[in-house]
Structure formats: C-alpha cells, structure tokens
Design an enzyme around this catalytic site. Structure first.
Site: not given
Length: 674
Positions: A337, A373
């Site tokens: 993330d 990401e």
C-alpha cells in the site's frame, strides 16, 4: 526486589524469544534513557517491572529467567519529552512490542493512550488498562505445508479478496462466516477454482485499529489499512486462534493450487497524529520511526503519520516482518500500500532506496510475488513505471484509459492501444516486460464493476462525511438511470459493458487484477469509498442471477484462453531489446476495413473500431482481436489471408456471418485465423 533473575541476553533476534532458561527480549529505542519490561498476569494486572540491563547500537536487551511461553508483557520507555524535537517519551504509556506475534485484544482508541495533552504537556495517566498486552509466542510453520504454487508470470491473474466480505454471506456454517476458515470452505474454494484465477490477493490481515473519527461515528475500519502491528494477525477474522487459522487458510488455498499474496501497510500506523495514540512506535522512538521535518510530521500518507522507511531500524523491521509472513505464515508475496513511501530516502523517491534494494537482494523476499502501489500523496508521489525490476506495479493509467474508451470519450483510441500493449510509455521497452503492469478496471478503493456502469456520481452518505469523501471523477456512466432499475434494456446494456471491460482486461498485455465480487455483479450502492462499511454494502452477495452467470462464464472462459495463448499476455516485440534473445512475434493494427491503420486512422478523434492481429514467432498462432465501442451496426471484412476462422470468444453484440464480422453494438471478439 525483582522476582525474576535477569542477564544481558542477546540483541538478536528482536522481540521476545523463548530460550532454554526463560525469555530473551530485544527492543529498538535509540533515544530512551531507560526501558522497562512490564509483566502482566492473565487478568492483565501489572505484576512486575524490570529495567532492561543492556543496550548496544540502539537495541535494549536482556534475558529474563523463568518466564515461559504465553507470558503477557508490555514496555515503558523513559527519556526526553520534547515534542518540538519529536521526542515523546512518557513512562505512563504502556507500549506494544513492535515484534509481538500476538496481542491480548484488538486495539481500541482511547484518549488516555495519548502521550501529550491538549496543553502540549506530558499526559500523566497510566494507559495500561486500555492498551493490548503483547504475548510471548513461538510461532512455527505448519508441518507438511503445501509447496508454493509456481505461477508462470504470463499466466498470473490477481483476485483481490477481503476475508470477511468474501465469506460473510457464503452458504456455510454460521461459525465460519467472516473468517479465515470460511475462505477455504468448500463453496469458497469451489468458486475460486471455477474462475480460473491464479493468485489470491488478501486485503490487510495485520492487526489493525479503528480511526478515532470512525469510532466517534460508530463506524469501523473495514478494509484494515490502519495497522498497529506488522507481525500480529488480525483476530476479528478468527474463531479461536488467529495465527493457526490464518496458516490453515493459506495452506488450504495452496492445496487448491493458488498463489497467496498479502496486502501490507508499511507506510503508516494506527497511532495517527502526534496528539493521538502512543501505544508502540511513538513511545519507543518517535523521532526515528516516523518522518518529520521542523518539528512536524511529514504526512505523505494522509493517515496522520508516515513511517520512516529510510531508517535502518525500520528497514530491518519491515524485512523481518516480510520474512515472517513468508517463512512462518506461508504467504507467497505482497502487495504494498502507498509504496512510494517505501522508496523515499530523506524525502525524495528513488528506485535505489535502501528498503527496495534490501527486499530485492534478500534470497527469500526477492523470490516472492511483489506488487507495488506506485504512489503516495507526498512530493513527486506519482511513480508509475519507476520502481526497480522485481516489482509489479498497479497501473491506474490503464484503468482510466479503458474506462474512457468504453464510455466513448474522444481522442482516446491511440492511448487505448498503448494500454492494450502493456503501457510502454510507462513500462519502457528494453527495461521492463509488459507483465510488470498490473492492469485493472476496479480496485477496492472505488466503484465495483456493477456500480461503474450504474452510477454517474458517488453515493457515500453512509460514510457520514456529507458525500465529500472518495473519488469525484470515476469515469463512469449509468446508461440513462442512476442506480438500480427494472428497465430490461438498460440492464442488458450494463451487463454488456461489464463483459466488454472484463474481456479487455483479460486480453491485454500485462498482469490482470480482478476485484473480488465483480464476477458476482456485486454492488456497493454507489459507494466508491466503502472503507468504513462493515455490512451488506461490502459483504458479497452469493445470489444466483443471469448477470452473475454471464460474468463468471466470461472470466473462466477467458482465463482458459489466456493460458492457452501466452502471446495475449506478453508479445515479444521486434523492436524491444528486452526480447533480443528470442524470435519476435508480429502485431498489426487494423481499421474497420481490415486494412492496416494509417496515420489518418490513428488521428481520427471519434474512432470507435480498433483491431489487431497477433502472430506468434513460429507462425503457429494468428489471433484477431477486435474492440468496437459504438452501438451502430457495422460490417467488417475478415483480415486478409484469414482462411478458416475459429471464434474463441465474443460478447453478444459481435458475431461472424457470411465471411464478415457483424457488429450489432459494442463488444469484443477474439478469433484464431488459419
């Protein structure tokens, strides 16, 4: 007098480790002047405080004789209280061991966890009553663990799955609903197997907490992107033992032939703003664990703090955590993330950042599936295509372009062609394979596929932020009606659009990502930021429907085709130095006359028809791939030298008749030419 004898012990391994004579504790806290080990009984009463007796290179350590497995404990750190210099030592605050493998309970925010009060002074209330205790726990890999499923990169397809959302409404025993074991129930495994996907991407399973504002609104952090521990397993998805049941879930998925990767959050923690919780990293070493400048946090995550992934202690912590989840808990890789934070040095991003290089040189971690990401909200926070080889990257450029193409936006077709071929403007020739591009139409943070074709605007009132949260521009369309409708024509248009999206995704160069539930035609009622909705908005519905049947059939059919024809995932381009060691494949772009695309064709702003042929280097396969986004009747001649044509896949609006392609309305077709 202390009841326990102690000795210096060892600085490694970090955390609590059972020894022949007791338990060794090792904790990083560079600026603390004193570190205390607090022992608790089974009723969480503090029964002993033992000062650490040794410190080297910022690591406090000692062995406590006579302690055993399952001992409850916490830490207290004494040192300078200088908020302007990011030092918030406060011995009234009980702290979780960053390396604890288990906690006594889920962390719940409480005002007494703060190290600093509203006046900027030390908050002198003991927080032990509202902080989970760490547990001495020796965790070992499960015996006879199934071997890791070896997935060919060209065949990898990711399926994003929320443990609770996936299993909460499955037709299984109530005790299994919403749990790790529910995921591997017979209906769960049967569904995943039928789809034909290769890789399960689990949403966060680190122990996480609700944000203060959600707690005040009586909402929950459903997604789990708010961790307090990088080792402890989230207990709310377990029946009894979260560690054992997580391992059983991974083993069950492996037994079924799946690769399992875990969505991990190493960019921030649940301690949030400086004046909120001090329950772990902040109390141990705030100045070193978190990024800051001029006395203020650098909030590159939008979550109140930003983990300093440039500091050696943080790099060690993250790599130790990753190895634990691979070697002990059994996962096969990670999705990171807000990964740009992992690639920052002092402030700037570089693919040569120490943490990224540490991961790639590690013989265990570098052999796993690593998905990044590639952004955060800090300066130069958008870095798609800039991570080092070894990391796949989520490609939002693919998402936006494909959505615009099928919505009918002008001037998109040339960019659409670029996305189909692996986004070579970002994943450049000679440097990285198209497979590094993780292509997706939908992700957890946005519309579901059903909502993408059913809503023009977000509908997030249930989040209690006056519909201000979530993306404002979703590149969606509702086909003339906002939300659910009984109009059969609109329903048909919406389903066809979803089929076009899925076909585009699974026939594009790169690594596809599917959002779990899209194959079920799941709707979140137009909510495009359902992070706080732990209810039927996010729980997958397993009711049978014609839409579900069509979507599942399309996915499973295209998965078989994709595996049978690897050129659909990765074509070996003649002008790409990356493939100079192999014979090149050949592609040709065709217009609606099945003639090679001219410069005028590419410049046509409202071009609705695009096709290409892909011919393998050994000439064994010649595939014809067609995309048509208008709803007007169009007749297209077959490509030259077509000979026999074998349709491998087609959406309802396209079919072959009388040696021509009939396009009744928008759709996708894939055929083999001989």
């Amino acid at each position: 007098m202390n009841s326990y004898a102690v000795n210096n012990g060892h600085a490694f391994p970090l955390g609590a480790s059972v020894t022949d004579n007791g338990v060794n504790f090792a904790v990083v806290s560079e600026d603390a002047t004193k570190l205390m080990l607090c022992l608790f009984d089974e009723q969480d009463n503090e029964v002993e405080r033992l000062p650490f007796v040794a410190k080297q290179r910022g690591i406090w350590h000692m062995e406590v004789l006579g302690l055993t497995e399952n001992q409850r404990y916490g830490l207290r750190a004494k040192g300078p209280f200088e908020p302007n210099h990011q030092r918030l030592f406060n011995e009234y605050k009980l702290l979780i061991d960053p390396y604890a493998k288990a906690l006594t309970s889920k962390l719940v925010w409480h005002a007494d966890q703060a190290a600093i009060n509203e006046q900027g002074e030390a908050h002198l209330v003991d927080s032990a009553y509202c902080v989970p205790k760490s547990i001495v726990k020796t965790v070992r890999p499960t015996p006879n663990r199934p071997k890791r499923t070896k997935v060919l990169p060209s065949q990898r397809v990711l399926y994003e799955l929320h443990v609770k959302g996936f299993s909460q409404q499955l037709p299984i025993d109530d005790a299994l609903k919403g749990t790790y074991l529910g995921v591997i129930s017979e209906p769960g495994i049967a569904h995943l197997t039928e789809l034909g996907i290769t890789t399960i991407q689990l949403m966060p399973c680190f122990s996480f907490a609700n944000e203060r504002h959600l707690q005040e609104l009586k909402l929950k952090n459903y997604w789990g992107y708010n961790p307090i521990s990088f080792f402890a397993v989230e207990t709310s998805y377990a029946q009894q033992d979260a560690i054992v049941e997580f391992q059983q879930m991974v083993d069950g998925l492996r037994n079924a032939g799946f690769e399992v990767i875990l969505d991990v959050v190493y960019n921030h923690t649940a301690e949030s703003e400086l004046n909120q919780s001090s329950v772990c990293y902040r109390g141990l070493d705030n100045a070193h664990y978190y990024r800051h400048a001029e006395g203020e946090y650098l909030n590159y995550t939008g979550c109140g703090n930003c983990f300093d992934t440039y500091h050696p202690a943080s790099i060690r912590l993250i790599c130790d955590s990753m190895r634990y989840w691979v070697e002990v808990m059994g996962v096969d890789g990670f999705r990171f993330d807000l990964g740009v934070d992992l690639g920052r040095t002092e402030h700037q991003f570089t693919p040569r950042a120490p943490l990224l290089q540490a991961i790639l040189q590690d013989p265990i971690l570098s052999n796993t599936c690593l998905v990044m990401e590639p952004w955060d909200i800090g300066p130069d926070g958008y870095q798609v295509g800039q991570f080092p080889r070894g990391f796949l990257e989520c490609n939002d450029q693919y998402r936006d372009t494909v959505r615009r193409f099928w919505r009918g936006d002008e001037g998109v077709t040339p960019i659409f062609a670029t996305r189909l071929m692996g986004s070579r403007d970002y994943f450049h020739k000679g440097r990285r394979s198209a497979l590094h591009s993780v292509n997706y139409i939908t992700y957890h943070d946005g519309y579901t596929l059903n909502d993408l074709v059913s809503y023009h605007r977000r509908h997030n009132l249930a989040n209690m932020e006056n519909n201000r949260d979530g993306h404002g521009d979703n590149i969606s369309q509702n086909f003339g009606h906002e939300g659910p409708t009984d109009n059969l024509e609109i329903q048909a248009q919406r389903l066809n659009q979803q089929l076009c999206f899925i076909a585009t995704l699974l026939l594009s160069q790169g690594t596809p990502h599917l959002l779990g539930g899209d194959e079920l035609s799941h709707s979140q009622q137009g909510n495009n930021n359902a992070y706080c909705q732990d209810n039927e908005i996010t729980w997958l519905s397993w009711q049978q429907s014609e839409a579900r049947k069509a979507l599942q059939t399309t996915i499973s059919s295209l998965m078989k085709i994709r595996k049978a024809y690897p050129i659909l995932a990765e074509v070996y381009l003649e002008d790409d130095p990356l493939y100079q060691h192999v014979e090149p494949d050949h592609i040709e772009w065709l217009n609606q006359l099945s003639q090679p695309m001219s410069e005028l064709d590419w410049a046509e702003s409202e071009r609705d028809y695009l096709a290409l042929t892909l011919t393998s280097a050994d000439l064994s396969n010649r595939l014809w791939l067609v995309f048509y986004r208008d709803d007007q009747l169009l007749h297209v001649p077959l490509p030259s030298n077509a000979g026999k044509i074998d349709v491998l896949y087609q959406t309802p609006g396209l079919h072959i008749e009388d040696k021509q392609l009939i396009c009744d309305y928008r759709g996708v077709l894939l055929a083999k030419l001989t």
